[in-house]
Design an enzyme around this catalytic site. Structure first.
Site, PDB file in Angstrom:
ATOM      1  N   LYS A  22     -61.460  65.486   7.845  1.00 15.47           N
ATOM      2  CA  LYS A  22     -62.054  65.209   6.526  1.00 15.47           C
ATOM      3  C   LYS A  22     -63.110  64.113   6.640  1.00 15.47           C
ATOM      4  CE  LYS A  22     -60.419  62.376   2.623  1.00 15.47           C
ATOM      5  NZ  LYS A  22     -60.720  61.102   3.232  1.00 15.47           N
ATOM      6  N   ASN A  23     -62.744  63.045   7.361  1.00 16.32           N
ATOM      7  CA  ASN A  23     -63.656  61.897   7.383  1.00 16.32           C
ATOM      8  C   ASN A  23     -64.823  62.066   8.343  1.00 16.32           C
ATOM      9  OD1 ASN A  23     -62.311  60.708   5.328  1.00 16.32           O
ATOM     10  ND2 ASN A  23     -61.016  59.411   6.618  1.00 16.32           N
ATOM     11  N   CYS A 116     -60.172  57.419  -3.379  1.00 13.76           N
ATOM     12  CA  CYS A 116     -58.774  57.031  -3.552  1.00 13.76           C
ATOM     13  C   CYS A 116     -58.683  55.599  -4.057  1.00 13.76           C
ATOM     14  CB  CYS A 116     -58.037  57.138  -2.219  1.00 13.76           C
ATOM     15  SG  CYS A 116     -57.459  58.789  -1.873  1.00 13.76           S
ATOM     16  N   ARG A 121     -62.706  48.455  -2.963  1.00 14.37           N
ATOM     17  CA  ARG A 121     -63.593  49.217  -2.089  1.00 14.37           C
ATOM     18  C   ARG A 121     -65.080  49.075  -2.446  1.00 14.37           C
ATOM     19  NH1 ARG A 121     -61.028  55.001  -0.962  1.00 14.37           N
ATOM     20  NH2 ARG A 121     -61.986  54.696   1.049  1.00 14.37           N
ATOM     21  N   ASP A 306     -54.162  54.559   7.215  1.00 14.76           N
ATOM     22  CA  ASP A 306     -53.826  55.874   6.644  1.00 14.76           C
ATOM     23  C   ASP A 306     -52.445  56.374   7.081  1.00 14.76           C
ATOM     24  OD1 ASP A 306     -56.825  57.030   5.746  1.00 14.76           O
ATOM     25  OD2 ASP A 306     -56.805  55.557   7.342  1.00 14.76           O
ATOM     26  N   ARG A 420     -57.395  66.983  -1.851  1.00  9.71           N
ATOM     27  CA  ARG A 420     -58.635  66.322  -1.418  1.00  9.71           C
ATOM     28  C   ARG A 420     -58.739  66.250   0.097  1.00  9.71           C
ATOM     29  NH1 ARG A 420     -59.732  60.732  -3.951  1.00  9.71           N
ATOM     30  NH2 ARG A 420     -61.539  61.161  -2.690  1.00  9.71           N
TER      31      ARG A 420
HETATM   32  N1  EPU Z   1     -65.233  46.658   2.467  1.00  9.27           N
HETATM   33  C1  EPU Z   1     -65.919  45.748   1.677  1.00  9.27           C
HETATM   34  N2  EPU Z   1     -67.270  45.906   1.560  1.00  9.27           N
HETATM   35  C2  EPU Z   1     -67.966  46.928   2.152  1.00  9.27           C
HETATM   36  C3  EPU Z   1     -67.248  47.843   2.956  1.00  9.27           C
HETATM   37  C4  EPU Z   1     -65.873  47.698   3.081  1.00  9.27           C
HETATM   38  O1  EPU Z   1     -65.339  44.816   1.134  1.00  9.27           O
HETATM   39  O2  EPU Z   1     -69.189  47.008   1.982  1.00  9.27           O
HETATM   40  C5  EPU Z   1     -63.772  46.542   2.602  1.00  9.27           C
HETATM   41  C6  EPU Z   1     -63.062  47.685   1.864  1.00  9.27           C
HETATM   42  O3  EPU Z   1     -62.915  47.402   0.494  1.00  9.27           O
HETATM   43  C7  EPU Z   1     -61.751  47.798   2.623  1.00  9.27           C
HETATM   44  C8  EPU Z   1     -62.135  47.422   4.052  1.00  9.27           C
HETATM   45  O4  EPU Z   1     -63.363  46.692   3.955  1.00  9.27           O
HETATM   46  O5  EPU Z   1     -60.823  46.898   2.094  1.00  9.27           O
HETATM   47  C9  EPU Z   1     -62.311  48.599   4.989  1.00  9.27           C
HETATM   48  O6  EPU Z   1     -63.239  49.508   4.446  1.00  9.27           O
HETATM   49  P1  EPU Z   1     -64.009  50.622   5.268  1.00  9.27           P
HETATM   50  O7  EPU Z   1     -65.421  50.593   4.816  1.00  9.27           O
HETATM   51  O8  EPU Z   1     -63.725  50.492   6.729  1.00  9.27           O
HETATM   52  O9  EPU Z   1     -63.262  51.937   4.780  1.00  9.27           O
HETATM   53  P2  EPU Z   1     -63.906  53.144   4.037  1.00  9.27           P
HETATM   54  O10 EPU Z   1     -65.157  53.470   4.698  1.00  9.27           O
HETATM   55  O11 EPU Z   1     -63.837  52.888   2.582  1.00  9.27           O
HETATM   56  C10 EPU Z   1     -62.824  54.969   5.598  1.00  9.27           C
HETATM   57  C11 EPU Z   1     -62.084  56.245   5.359  1.00  9.27           C
HETATM   58  C12 EPU Z   1     -60.682  55.913   4.872  1.00  9.27           C
HETATM   59  C13 EPU Z   1     -59.981  55.137   5.956  1.00  9.27           C
HETATM   60  C14 EPU Z   1     -60.801  53.870   6.307  1.00  9.27           C
HETATM   61  C15 EPU Z   1     -60.238  53.128   7.491  1.00  9.27           C
HETATM   62  C16 EPU Z   1     -63.814  57.795   4.717  1.00  9.27           C
HETATM   63  C17 EPU Z   1     -64.448  58.578   3.633  1.00  9.27           C
HETATM   64  N3  EPU Z   1     -62.798  57.030   4.351  1.00  9.27           N
HETATM   65  O12 EPU Z   1     -62.847  54.297   4.350  1.00  9.27           O
HETATM   66  O13 EPU Z   1     -60.007  57.131   4.659  1.00  9.27           O
HETATM   67  O14 EPU Z   1     -58.719  54.741   5.504  1.00  9.27           O
HETATM   68  O15 EPU Z   1     -62.170  54.221   6.592  1.00  9.27           O
HETATM   69  O16 EPU Z   1     -60.411  53.872   8.650  1.00  9.27           O
HETATM   70  O17 EPU Z   1     -64.231  57.877   5.858  1.00  9.27           O
HETATM   71  C18 EPU Z   1     -58.481  58.599   3.635  1.00  9.27           C
HETATM   72  O18 EPU Z   1     -58.889  59.476   4.409  1.00  9.27           O
HETATM   73  O19 EPU Z   1     -57.480  58.755   2.876  1.00  9.27           O
HETATM   74  C19 EPU Z   1     -59.185  57.318   3.582  1.00  9.27           C
HETATM   75  C20 EPU Z   1     -59.002  56.433   2.614  1.00  9.27           C
END
Ligand code: EPU
Length: 446
Positions: A22-23, A116, A121, A306, A420
């Site tokens: 998915k990701n 989610c 985030r 996750d 999803r």
């Molecule tokens: N963060 C910030 N500011 C930013 C970016 C991130 O404060 O500009 C914080 C986030 O709020 C969070 C942490 O840093 O607390 C990590 O965020 P990250 O950006 O690494 O995660 P993401 O990109 O929002 C992706 C996956 C998630 C997975 C995480 C960790 C996708 C679409 N989502 O999320 O997947 O848990 O990386 O590997 O790629 C899922 O599949 O259920 C899912 C939530």
């Protein structure tokens, strides 16, 4: 509204495959928007987030051909530079369209993303990086949109404050056709990012990881079409591994690649789990009793955030007290109350952390400090049936695993969260012997 009715206690047995990630697929669709040539993706998971994103790329002008687990995307010309707020609320990845829109249309209107609900985030680090590359971005808190314009993105050196998976990808997508070299420091290491890099390089980009946490992108004038097979979903792999261990060890996973789940394997072994690899299949099982353990989630190569929900179900069956300390998201324990309803004994707490500002990946501010960031799980507790509601995708998988081992009939609401990210989850579990039914809930519909 649909709900699951699960009669627990059945031993699961048989073969299942693992879907494409998915990701990765979501970012691959966005990568396809960087070129006017056709990009064909195979091994795509048929999940609702993917369909939502396809609707969005169609809206901005792409033509899409979808046949079975393959999709061909061609965006000859961008016709629309804005993403509606409803779509943004549904799918977090929609904000990543900023990069192709800025590169090809020089402007974009993007809603503050949803996805989610496991924390605030924000995307402030993505925005800072794009601004450093020359974009002018304003957030209007009254309507919830980011308004972005640029004359042309220019390569830069950008250091991420903390690990960000999609932030790293957003800047890679921006850097591929920016003028000159972009260097991303303290870049995230998740394998899904490297799969995206492989696709982009197949489209003519010039991206390499210099060392584990730095990525160098030499901008090219134009990308071309490509065909790319999406990697396997490691979250789904871990979900089925735990489903197997919890239900008698009889699920044979076909073509399972274990390379990117070593932190899971390590812990699984520690608690008394084992796996058998045979003719490109793998079967996870428990040797005898389950031992308790302590987990601290972290970014790759650590134990993934996750996985902590499904893992907690296994720990309800451990002899003794286990802990899980969540460091990536401030609020990802939406399943605890539900599991406690089923007879689990879990309690949230805040462990003593010496340097919380650097220890936690989320912003440790006055709001997030109010949440509890760890849970104690007192095992071993037999689980029984309950009426449950999912709060997010992985919490959803957690509740399904619990209901599969619980005594009696459980009813689970909110299964649109599961759709999803897991393709045909109920059908696949049913084929393995689970007693699971999807029922349309008509309460309130006249
Ligand atoms: N963060 C910030 N500011 C930013 C970016 C991130 O404060 O500009 C914080 C986030 O709020 C969070 C942490 O840093 O607390 C990590 O965020 P990250 O950006 O690494 O995660 P993401 O990109 O929002 C992706 C996956 C998630 C997975 C995480 C960790 C996708 C679409 N989502 O999320 O997947 O848990 O990386 O590997 O790629 C899922 O599949 O259920 C899912 C939530």
């Amino acid at each position: 509204m649909k709900k699951y009715i699960i009669n627990g206690g059945k031993k699961l047995k048989g073969e299942t495959g693992i879907s494409g990630s998915k990701n990765v697929v979501l970012k691959a669709v966005i990568a396809a928007c960087l070129t006017d040539e056709e990009v064909e993706l195979s091994n795509i998971p048929k999940i609702s987030d993917f369909y939502t994103l396809l609707d969005l790329v169609k809206r901005i002008g792409a033509t899409v051909r979808l046949v079975d687990h393959r999709v061909a995307i061609k965006l000859s010309k961008i016709k629309e530079n804005s993403i509606p707020i409803e779509a943004g609320a549904k799918i977090r990845t929609s904000s990543m369209l900023l990069s192709p829109l800025l590169l090809r249309a020089h402007s974009a209107v993007i809603p503050n993303p949803g996805g989610c609900r496991i924390g605030a985030r924000p995307i402030d680090w993505h925005i800072k990086g794009l601004e450093k590359m020359g974009a002018r971005i304003k957030y209007n808190s009254r309507d919830g949109y980011f308004y972005a314009t640029v004359n042309g993105l220019v390569g830069t050196t950008f250091r991420f404050k903390k690990n960000t998976h999609t932030g790293t990808e957003t800047l890679i997508l921006a850097g591929v056709c920016a003028q000159g070299r972009t260097v991303l420091e303290n870049a995230a290491q998740e394998p899904e990012i490297d799969d995206l890099i492989k696709l982009l390089n197949a489209m003519g980009a010039r991206i390499r990881r210099e060392n584990p946490r730095s990525i160098i992108i030499d901008g090219v004038r134009k990308l071309h079409g490509a065909h790319y097979r999406i990697m396997q979903d490691r979250n789904e792999l871990v979900t089925f591994a735990l489903a197997s261990a919890l239900t008698g060890g009889g699920i044979v996973i076909k073509n399972a690649g274990l390379t990117h789940v070593s932190s899971f394997l390590e812990k699984f072994k520690e608690v008394g789990g084992a796996w058998e690899e045979k003719d490109s299949t793998v079967r996870f099982y428990l040797k005898s009793r389950v031992f308790p353990t302590d987990i601290i989630t972290s970014s790759y190569p650590g134990f993934m955030t996750d996985w902590q929900g499904p893992w907690a179900v296994l720990m309800t069956q451990a002899d003794g007290t286990s802990t899980i300390h969540e460091t990536i998201y401030e609020n990802r324990f939406g399943y605890i109350e539900e599991l406690n309803k089923m007879g689990a004994e879990m309690s949230l707490y805040n462990p003593k952390v010496e340097h919380p500002l650097s220890f936690y990946n989320f912003n440790y501010d006055h709001v997030n400090r109010r949440y509890k960031h760890a849970v104690k799980i007192f095992g071993k507790t037999p689980l029984h049936n309950a009426v449950l509601a999912m709060s997010d995708l992985r919490a959803g998988a957690t509740l399904v695993l619990s209901a599969l081992i619980a005594k009696g009939e459980s009813i689970i609401f909110g299964i649109e969260h599961l759709d999803r990210g897991y393709e045909n989850f109920d059908k696949r579990l049913k084929a393995l012997g689970a007693n699971i039914k999807v029922v349309e809930d008509t309460v309130g519909i006249t």
